[in-house]
Design an enzyme around this catalytic site. Structure first.
Site: not given
Length: 335
Positions: A51, A117
């Protein structure tokens, strides 16, 4: 129940999804969102190196807040880069370095949870079970993380990693799978519970699909799913409600799921979401949710499993071919 369920029995029903901060240039709005969250009983914040500068901005805010006031998770294995060949790296050393870097940026001595992730993008499951997860286990032994998790879209792959891993997995993070358009997660909840694995839900609005404005251009949903969602939004509005209100209520209604992550770019968005949760559903809205699901989402699968991976590996192949071509041109030029 798993250790994470026991320790975090007070995990807030809503959590802050740090992806919403990825395009922020400073921590002003991040500070407002986090402070508003904590004042209103929301104690869980999630972020990731993927992010962009989310970890750094959150770190600027969290350094001023008592560590006991919040639960923080970050991720490893997926990274933001202009070079697509650097997006994923599940190797032991890279995972170890990533965890250290997250701690540095966030200003924390430990992560409450660290997720591997989007495990479906790994070239093989073996690299997850033999490199990534052992690196996370070593970090846990050193006190850098408390609980180990995995995240991803295909639930069957999350299940497979839990089954194959010699490292104890405490929690899975599932997104877009407990929504108005797709409730596949419900089938897996009993199995995860049997394994002592907690489940955190994310993206009740299905990455913008279940909104009045509709999904972004990059969204992997099919045209049929986009049209179904658009029709559902129009119908909800005509009935005096909204698709976002129904979506948030529905995704947070299963008591087996302790927390749902929602991205909020501003404190007002957060307060609006909290109001929806606190107001609860009217009897009419409960009926409306059933009607929306039956009328617009029951006839076909609205999953987009495999599409993201296929596009990614296609782009990787293209970039590798470009690099090979450049290499041989350089070789020929110097020969």
């Amino acid at each position: 129940s798993s250790g994470i369920n026991a320790e975090y029995g007070n995990l807030s029903k809503l959590g802050i999804g740090g992806a919403a901060f990825k395009d922020h240039t400073d921590s002003t709005h991040v500070k407002e969102v986090v402070e508003t969250a904590l004042k209103n009983g929301i104690n869980y914040i999630d972020t990731s190196p993927w992010y962009k500068n989310s970890e750094e901005l959150l770190g600027e805010v969290l350094r001023r807040i008592n560590r006991s006031k919040y639960i923080i998770s970050s991720k490893c294995g997926r990274f933001y880069s202009e070079d697509i060949l650097e997006w994923f790296d599940f190797s032991y050393d890279k995972i170890s370095d990533s965890i250290d870097n997250s701690l540095r940026l966030l200003g924390c001595k430990y992560l409450d949870i660290c997720f591997c992730h989007d495990i479906e993008f790994a070239p093989t499951i073996d690299v997850i079970t033999s490199e990534a997860l052992p690196a996370m286990q070593k970090a846990r032994e050193k006190g850098k993380i408390k609980y180990i998790g995995i995240s991803g879209y295909p639930l069957e792959k999350l299940k497979a990693v839990v089954e194959l891993s010699s490292v104890k997995i405490d929690v899975v993070l599932s997104y877009c799978k407990q929504t108005l358009h797709d409730t596949e997660l419900e089938r897996y909840l009993p199995w995860f519970a049997e394994q002592g694995v907690a489940v955190i839900n994310a993206s009740p609005f299905a990455m913008g699909l279940l909104t009045d404005t509709g999904p972004p251009k990059w969204h992997p949903a099919s045209e049929a799913t986009r049209e179904a969602a658009k029709s559902a939004a129009q119908f909800a509005s005509s009935e005096g409600s909204s698709i976002t209100r129904l979506a948030l209520q529905f995704s947070t209604s299963d008591p087996r799921i302790p927390c749902t992550l929602v991205g909020c770019e501003t404190s007002q968005q957060l307060l609006d979401n909290l109001r929806v949760i606190n107001e609860g559903l009217t009897q009419e809205e409960t009926i409306l949710i059933s009607t929306v699901r039956e009328r617009f989402f029951s006839e076909r699968s609205h999953s987009w499993e495999g599409i993201g991976e296929e596009k990614f590996w296609s782009k990787v192949k293209t970039e590798m071919e470009k690099a090979t071509s450049v290499y041989w041109k350089m070789q020929n030029a110097t020969s």
